[in-house]
Design an enzyme around this catalytic site. Structure first.
Site, short mmCIF file in Angstrom:
data_model
loop_
_atom_site.label_atom_id
_atom_site.label_comp_id
_atom_site.label_asym_id
_atom_site.label_seq_id
_atom_site.Cartn_x
_atom_site.Cartn_y
_atom_site.Cartn_z
N MET A 170 -58.84 -3.53 -28.13
CA MET A 170 -59.95 -4.46 -27.85
C MET A 170 -59.61 -5.87 -28.29
SD MET A 170 -63.54 -2.84 -28.80
CE MET A 170 -64.06 -1.23 -28.35
N LYS A 184 -73.75 -10.92 -35.09
CA LYS A 184 -74.30 -10.01 -34.08
C LYS A 184 -75.45 -9.16 -34.63
CE LYS A 184 -70.13 -9.81 -31.29
NZ LYS A 184 -69.23 -9.00 -30.46
N THR A 234 -71.22 -14.33 -31.60
CA THR A 234 -70.01 -13.65 -32.04
C THR A 234 -70.05 -13.48 -33.56
OG1 THR A 234 -67.60 -13.60 -31.84
CG2 THR A 234 -68.59 -15.79 -32.06
#
Ligand code: ATR
Length: 280
Positions: free
Chosen positions: A226, A66, A62
């Protein structure tokens, strides 16, 4: 022997991935452990190799690692290449001819698409999609969204040039030719309402809403953030006050991206419905 998995981040204390994977493991009767590892900001790769040398089988990655994970892998799935980011690593054992490899994948975008299409019953084919934001979260979602063959997809960002460049890049891939794909600033958003509006900015983290016109919402619009929090995000409140017909946060996406990682590690697909319910 119990197989070891982990999520790497910094900070990582807030991550719900261990609970989600524990729920999947229990449901599918898999013998595994899943821990949180806070790697130093300049020490992701070292921490990754340490974990592997201690017998780690795979991991999730995370923020903010990334992209570090993307560069650390020997092999990448197509969707990780398109995303420019890796959220799932699988340590693959080689044979005499081919040595061990670090395989990187990105399940964020398919997690979003699966939540929309499978859990929420929203077909994306032939829809007009508006994506807010042009950084990692938006980039990771783009190819899986385009694979659903929407009629149009507009990427909009506070910093317009980032949206234009991102749209141009994905426009140039031949398989995206059937979608009317473009990008620009908030003032450039086409006036016709969108069927699906996805907030991929980080504005919700600070309780803000991207400054886009309410006219993007029509009678049949679904607004999807999101981001996910205990209470409705600022974007969801904005969508509600502008009468969006469906409003969702990113919890389903979080569970679905985890399920896709789990499946690639363990070869079995967990049933996400009960887990989403449990975490709601
Ligand atoms: P990154 O460093 O990856 O860009 P970020 O600063 O958290 O991460 O921003 C992520 C996305 O959210 C970007 O698209 C950003 O827009 P800019 O590129 O213009 O910075 C967007 N974003 C963050 N806060 C926002 C806000 N209050 N309103 C609109 N967009 C916002």
């Amino acid at each position: 022997m119990t197989d070891r998995y982990a999520v790497f981040g910094n900070p990582v204390a807030h991550s719900r991935s261990p609970e989600i994977h524990a729920a999947f493991a229990q449901q599918t009767v898999q013998d595994l452990s899943y821990e949180k590892i806070e790697a130093p900001l300049d020490g992701f790769e070292k921490a990754l190799y340490e974990f592997r040398s201690q017998g780690g089988k795979g991991c999730n990655i995370t923020l903010p690692f990334k992209h570090d994970a993307y560069t650390a892998c020997d092999e990448l799935s197509k969707r990780a290449q398109r995303a420019g980011a890796v959220n799932t690593i699988l340590f693959r054992e080689g044979d005499r001819l081919f040595g061990d490899t670090v395989f990187g994948d990105n399940t964020d975008g398919i997690g979003l698409v699966r939540d929309l299409t499978h859990n929420l019953g929203i077909s994306l084919a032939e829809k007009r999609i508006l994506v807010l934001g042009a950084s990692g979260a938006a980039r990771g979602a783009l190819q899986p969204l385009l694979d659903e063959e929407p009629s149009a997809l507009f990427i909009t960002n506070r910093t317009a040039v980032k949206a234009q460049e991102l749209a141009q890049e994905f426009h140039d891939y031949p398989e995206n030719k059937d979608t009317d794909l473009a990008g620009g600033g908030f003032a450039d958003i086409p006036t016709e309402p969108f069927g699906v509006i996805i907030n991929a900015t980080s504005a919700s983290v600070s309780g803000e809403v991207p400054d886009i016109p309410a006219s993007v919402i029509g009678g049949q619009s679904c607004c999807y953030d999101m981001y996910y929090a205990q209470q409705a995000t600022a974007f969801m409140v904005w969508a509600e006050s502008n009468h969006a017909s469906q409003i969702h946060d990113g919890l389903g996406m979080l569970v679905e991206q985890a399920a896709a990682s789990f499946e690639s590690w363990r070869g079995v697909r967990p049933d996400t419905g009960p887990v989403i319910k449990q975490f709601r």
